[in-house]
Design an enzyme around this catalytic site. Sequence first.
Site, short mmCIF file in Angstrom:
data_model
loop_
_atom_site.label_atom_id
_atom_site.label_comp_id
_atom_site.label_asym_id
_atom_site.label_seq_id
_atom_site.Cartn_x
_atom_site.Cartn_y
_atom_site.Cartn_z
CG ASP A 177 -2.19 0.58 1.00
OD1 ASP A 177 -2.33 1.85 0.71
OD2 ASP A 177 -3.11 -0.21 0.94
CG HIS A 221 -5.29 3.62 0.91
ND1 HIS A 221 -4.75 2.27 0.78
CD2 HIS A 221 -6.77 3.46 0.82
CE1 HIS A 221 -5.97 1.62 0.06
NE2 HIS A 221 -7.00 2.61 0.26
CB SER A 230 -9.56 0.51 0.32
OG SER A 230 -8.85 0.71 -1.06
#
Length: 498
Positions: A147, A202, A362
Site C-alpha cells: 500500500d 491509506h 479498500s
Amino acid sequence: GEVIVKYKDGTVAALAAEGTGPVALKALGAEVATDFSAEGLDNLQALDITGPISVKEAIAELENSPYVAYAEPNYIISLSLPETDPAGSDEAGDFSALTFPNDPKFADQWGLSNTGQTGGVSGADIKALKGWEIAKGSDTIVVAVLDTGVDYTHPDLAGNIWVNPGEIPNNGIDDDGNGYVDDVYGYDFINNDNDPMDDNGHGTHCAGIIGAIGNNGIGVAGVTWKVKIMPLKFLRADGTGDTAASLNAIAYARRMGADIISCSWGGKAKSQALGDAIASTNALFPCAAGNEGSDNDKTPHYPSGFDLPQIISVAASDAKDGIPAFSNYGATKVDVAAPGDWIMSTYPTSLGHQYVKMKGTSMATPYVSGLAALLLAKEPSLTPAKLKARIMDTVDKLPAFAGKTVSGGRINVYKALGGGGSTPGVIPIPGMSKPPRDLNGDGRYEDLNGNGRADYSDVVTFFKYMDWISKNEPVEAFDFSGNGRIDFTDVVKLFQSI
C-alpha cells in the site's frame, strides 16, 4: 517510457540485455531497469525505453520476437482514494452495553460489533466478539500490507509491526543478504529506500483494520489482536505507483515469509506480470473489488479478477448488510463481502489525526486479511486455497449479495473459526431435510428449515411448529425474545429480525 517483458523459457535474458542475444534491446533504444529474475520471477525484466521509439512500438517489436512470451507497459497504479472523516484524539464512542474490548473507539467499529450505533441494523457485523472467544491471533502470522506504507510508530500498531530478524538497524549493511540494506520494518519500493513510513494514510488505515492491538485501552481493535504487519510501500503520497514496484513488493513478501498479502488497490488494466507474480507465491491475496459501483463480470478489475487460487476478491457491505453504491460486485468475479462503509481505523500521527473513518472496498479487504490471519493462527496448516474456501463457506448469506458475489454473503469470524455449528439436541423440524442453523453466530437458530438463509418461510415454520419446537428442541436455541420459553413473542422477534 517503461516496458515489462517476459522472455520465453530458455532465452538468456542477460544476453538480450547486452544486445547480443536474440532480442537486441539496444536497437530499440531500451535498457534493463530491473531484472526480476533475482526475485524469483524468471526471465522477467523492466525496461527503460530511452530512444525515439514509443512504448507502443517497442511492445510491438518485442512481441514479434519468437523469444518473447509477452511485453506490456509498466502500468501506473492509482488508488481510488476514499473519503475520510477524522476522529478527534479524545473522541470516543458511547459504550452502552459494550465493555469488552476496552479500546475507547470500539463502539464506533460497527463492522466488528453492530448494535445499531450508526443507524444500521443490530447484528449486521462479522461477529468478532464471539469469534474472539475462540481465537485472538498470533504473532507468528505475517500479513504484508502492499500500500502507501504503514505508520509503524503508531501506538495502536507498533507492537504488531513485523521486524526483520536478520537485519541490524542502521549499520548500512545488508545483513541478511536479501538485497535490501537496513530493511528493518519492510521496504519502500516506489522511492527505493528502507523507510516504508506512510505519507498518505491509506495503508495505515488498512493495517489497523487487520491488526490494531485489541483490548489495550487505546484507540481501536483489529480483527486480529496479535499479528505481525509487514509494511511494503509501493504507492506514493498521492496514491500512485506502478506495476514494477508492486512486483518487487510481492517478491519481497514471498522471500520474507508473508502468510497473507493484503491488496486494497487495483484497476482495469490487466498486467500479466502482476498475475504471474501472484501465482508464484504461496500466500492468500485478499484483493479489493473496486469502487466504481460496477459489475466486475462485465468490466474486469485487477488484481482481484485474476483466476488464481490465491486471490479472494472482496466487495463492501454497509451497516445494514446492504451493498453500498460505490462497491463493485460480480456473481463470478467477486467472492465475498466485508464491512467497508465508514470504517474507523488508525491513521498516521504525522498527518494530524490518529484515527479516521474511511469507506471503500479498500476497507473491506483488510477485514478478510484479518480473518485469514485469525484462521492461520488457529490452523497453521491451511493452504491459501483452503483459507479461501473456509472464508467463503462460512459467510452469512444475505439478500443484498445473492447473485452479486460468488458466496452470496458477508464474512463471519465466529463461523469461520468453527463456531455456530449445531447445538446438541437441535434436530430437523418435521417435513425438513436439514436441521436449523445459526447463521449470525448469536446462538439462536433463525434458519429453521436449514436452507442457508433466513426468510419469511422460517417465520411460517416457527409459527406452525411452535408447540413441537418447545417439546423437542433446546429452548435456548429458539428463544428469540429471551424470556426463557417458546411462545408467540419469539415469532414476533424472528419476524422483526428478518
